[in-house]
Design a protein around this motif. Structure first.
Motif, PDB file in Angstrom:
ATOM      1  N   GLN A   1      66.946   3.569  25.724  1.00 53.30           N
ATOM      2  CA  GLN A   1      68.230   4.184  26.073  1.00 53.30           C
ATOM      3  C   GLN A   1      69.172   4.248  24.873  1.00 53.30           C
ATOM      4  O   GLN A   1      69.943   5.208  24.740  1.00 53.30           O
ATOM      5  CB  GLN A   1      68.888   3.423  27.222  1.00 53.30           C
ATOM      6  N   LEU A   2      69.102   3.260  23.997  1.00 50.74           N
ATOM      7  CA  LEU A   2      69.929   3.289  22.790  1.00 50.74           C
ATOM      8  C   LEU A   2      69.552   4.461  21.891  1.00 50.74           C
ATOM      9  O   LEU A   2      70.420   5.103  21.285  1.00 50.74           O
ATOM     10  CB  LEU A   2      69.795   1.970  22.026  1.00 50.74           C
TER      11      LEU A   2
ATOM     12  N   GLU B   1      68.282   7.298  23.010  1.00 59.07           N
ATOM     13  CA  GLU B   1      68.820   8.459  23.719  1.00 59.07           C
ATOM     14  C   GLU B   1      70.310   8.631  23.451  1.00 59.07           C
ATOM     15  O   GLU B   1      70.783   9.734  23.174  1.00 59.07           O
ATOM     16  CB  GLU B   1      68.605   8.312  25.226  1.00 59.07           C
ATOM     17  N   GLU B   2      71.052   7.522  23.547  1.00 58.59           N
ATOM     18  CA  GLU B   2      72.507   7.591  23.364  1.00 58.59           C
ATOM     19  C   GLU B   2      72.858   8.057  21.958  1.00 58.59           C
ATOM     20  O   GLU B   2      73.807   8.837  21.776  1.00 58.59           O
ATOM     21  CB  GLU B   2      73.136   6.225  23.643  1.00 58.59           C
ATOM     22  N   ARG B   3      72.082   7.605  20.958  1.00 56.17           N
ATOM     23  CA  ARG B   3      72.377   8.019  19.576  1.00 56.17           C
ATOM     24  C   ARG B   3      72.105   9.513  19.401  1.00 56.17           C
ATOM     25  O   ARG B   3      72.857  10.213  18.711  1.00 56.17           O
ATOM     26  CB  ARG B   3      71.531   7.188  18.601  1.00 56.17           C
TER      27      ARG B   3
ATOM     28  N   ARG C   1      72.300  11.716  21.834  1.00 55.23           N
ATOM     29  CA  ARG C   1      73.331  12.435  22.591  1.00 55.23           C
ATOM     30  C   ARG C   1      74.598  12.611  21.772  1.00 55.23           C
ATOM     31  O   ARG C   1      75.284  13.637  21.866  1.00 55.23           O
ATOM     32  CB  ARG C   1      73.644  11.706  23.899  1.00 55.23           C
ATOM     33  N   ARG C   2      74.937  11.648  20.967  1.00 53.16           N
ATOM     34  CA  ARG C   2      76.094  11.798  20.065  1.00 53.16           C
ATOM     35  C   ARG C   2      75.859  12.953  19.106  1.00 53.16           C
ATOM     36  O   ARG C   2      76.761  13.745  18.820  1.00 53.16           O
ATOM     37  CB  ARG C   2      76.328  10.513  19.280  1.00 53.16           C
TER      38      ARG C   2
ATOM     39  N   SER D   1      76.210  16.282  20.988  1.00 54.05           N
ATOM     40  CA  SER D   1      77.607  16.617  21.231  1.00 54.05           C
ATOM     41  C   SER D   1      78.262  17.162  19.971  1.00 54.05           C
ATOM     42  O   SER D   1      78.978  18.173  20.011  1.00 54.05           O
ATOM     43  CB  SER D   1      78.359  15.378  21.730  1.00 54.05           C
TER      44      SER D   1
ATOM     45  N   GLU E   1      73.244  19.884  27.459  1.00 57.57           N
ATOM     46  CA  GLU E   1      72.011  19.258  27.953  1.00 57.57           C
ATOM     47  C   GLU E   1      71.607  19.863  29.288  1.00 57.57           C
ATOM     48  O   GLU E   1      72.446  20.131  30.157  1.00 57.57           O
ATOM     49  CB  GLU E   1      72.224  17.749  28.088  1.00 57.57           C
TER      50      GLU E   1
ATOM     51  N   ASP F   1      62.815  14.799  22.298  1.00 56.58           N
ATOM     52  CA  ASP F   1      64.248  15.115  22.244  1.00 56.58           C
ATOM     53  C   ASP F   1      64.340  16.588  21.839  1.00 56.58           C
ATOM     54  O   ASP F   1      64.620  16.938  20.711  1.00 56.58           O
ATOM     55  CB  ASP F   1      64.990  14.203  21.285  1.00 56.58           C
TER      56      ASP F   1
ATOM     57  N   TRP G   1      72.603  -3.076  15.689  1.00 58.81           N
ATOM     58  CA  TRP G   1      73.105  -2.171  16.732  1.00 58.81           C
ATOM     59  C   TRP G   1      72.004  -1.722  17.674  1.00 58.81           C
ATOM     60  O   TRP G   1      72.279  -1.308  18.803  1.00 58.81           O
ATOM     61  CB  TRP G   1      73.803  -0.972  16.101  1.00 58.81           C
TER      62      TRP G   1
ATOM     63  N   VAL H   1      77.544   0.839  17.090  1.00 53.10           N
ATOM     64  CA  VAL H   1      76.606   1.910  16.802  1.00 53.10           C
ATOM     65  C   VAL H   1      77.145   2.751  15.646  1.00 53.10           C
ATOM     66  O   VAL H   1      78.294   3.198  15.717  1.00 53.10           O
ATOM     67  CB  VAL H   1      76.385   2.801  18.041  1.00 53.10           C
TER      68      VAL H   1
END
Length: 397
Positions: free
Chosen positions: A38-39, A41-43, A45-46, A49, A55, A145, A299, A396
């Motif tokens: 998930q980390l 994925e979150e990176r 997603r930043r 954006s 998405e 991704d 991180w 992060v």
């Protein structure tokens, strides 16, 4: 017998994931491993954006007609899982691009809406032979991704340049400083006329040159629908890994009859760029584990801190410290087992925890902690100062 440096051994030691015979080439993610997943994925997603992507989510199974239109049925069917419902054939998706094309078609955009940038963490399946499967590096089920840019042909160079510029900084955050670029040209088995390939290869090479990229040439290694730039990372052992990619495609827009409306009201064909930063989320995670030998950047560590009371009378303060650190957004646990302190410290480091927090009667009286780093350095820090410092260190990038 696996080497202790193999990502499968590291995944077992750090309790991240496992593979088993009943699901060949598919991953069972454990809680700690899924935090790491998930980390990642979150990176990404930043990055999405910042890059203006939207998405989406597309179906896992699509009918034969769509795969024929994309050319996968003719060029990739041996690697697809095909299903028959008794009336017609379907395939579990090996890629997300045909699904994104369906969304773009429904948009029917004008030139003012371009570029359209769509992204998806696409769960894909490929029918790899059992002998080719190799931990997280070669799977039958994995997540791309995936992203696609639909744009005017004159926008291609700017879109390629923006993607390439972002990658070096992105990979550096994961500890990869050495990034090389390869240019993969038309394969023997491909879709599209030679003049379409001539135009695509020339445009992608020109975009790379404009960005100052020194490309290694890889003749015949492109996708069946277009040439590509591949971004190659070098790990700590000097091995090279192909990760990110951006591909220029004039073939699929033609096969699906994609169009946008130009300023004069005429229908024009868009260019399509396929791009990925990790390529395969699972493969990149395996690469990370081997590159860092399980000692992931702070991180990224699934568990950043572990609080250890040094004696039974410190349990209450240890729980308070754990709660305060957790409330600050840090990933923290507490180990108050009836084990020796040295044993608990050793296990914490073996499990990849970057910081061990030791508390006893002296720390409770002083409202402080003993902060022990995985390198062995240890110091006493007031609790409030420690929280502020650790939030900064663990953020992060």
């Amino acid at each position: 017998m696996l080497s202790e440096h193999d990502h499968r051994s590291l995944g077992d030691r750090l309790d991240l994931f496992h593979l088993q015979e009943e699901a060949p080439g598919m991953v069972f993610w454990h809680p700690r491993g899924f935090i790491l997943y998930q980390l990642l994925e979150e990176r990404v997603r930043r990055e999405l954006s910042a890059g203006g992507y939207r998405e989406v989510r597309t179906p896992q199974i699509l009918g034969q007609r769509i795969w024929e239109s994309s050319g996968h049925w003719q060029n990739f069917r041996g690697d697809m899982f095909v299903l028959d419902d008794g009336e017609r054939l379907f395939a579990v998706k090996p890629v997300s691009c045909p699904g994104h094309i369906q969304i773009f078609q429904r948009m029917a955009p004008s030139f003012r809406a371009l570029p359209v940038r769509l992204a998806e963490f696409g769960l894909v399946h490929r029918n790899e032979s059992s002998g080719a499967l190799h931990g997280l590096f070669r799977l039958r089920q994995f997540t791309q991704d995936d992203g696609h840019i639909f744009c005017m042909e004159e926008q291609v160079a700017d879109e390629v340049a923006a993607f390439c510029r972002s990658l070096r900084v992105f990979y550096r955050d994961f500890g990869f400083e050495d990034v090389q670029v390869a240019f993969s040209s038309r394969p023997a088995q491909r879709a599209g006329a030679d003049e379409v390939w001539d135009r695509a290869e020339a445009a992608l090479l020109e975009a790379a040159r404009r960005e100052g990229l020194d490309c290694r040439m890889q003749p015949g290694q492109g996708a069946f629908y277009g040439p590509k730039l591949e971004f190659i990372l070098k790990d700590r052992a000097g091995r090279e890994w192909q990760c990110g990619t951006i591909q220029l495609d004039f073939v699929l827009p033609e096969r699906f009859d994609l169009h946008y409306v130009d300023s004069g009201g005429a229908r024009r064909r868009p260019a399509m760029l396929h791009r990925a930063i990790f390529g395969s989320m699972e493969r990149f995670l395996g690469l990370l584990l081997e590159h860092h030998q399980g000692s992931l950047p702070v991180w990224l560590a699934p568990e950043q801190l572990r609080v250890l009371p040094v004696s039974p009378d410190a349990h209450a303060y240890a729980s308070e410290v754990r709660a305060r650190l957790g409330a600050a957004g840090l990933r923290v646990s507490e180990d108050a087992r009836n084990e020796t302190l040295s044993r608990r410290i050793l296990e914490s480091h073996q499990e990849g925890v970057p910081f061990v927090v030791l508390v006893g009667a002296r720390e409770q009286a002083a409202r402080s902690i003993q902060l022990r780093e995985r390198g062995g350095a240890q110091r006493q820090v007031p609790l409030e100062s420690a929280i502020a410092e650790l939030v900064e260190v663990c953020h992060v990038p």
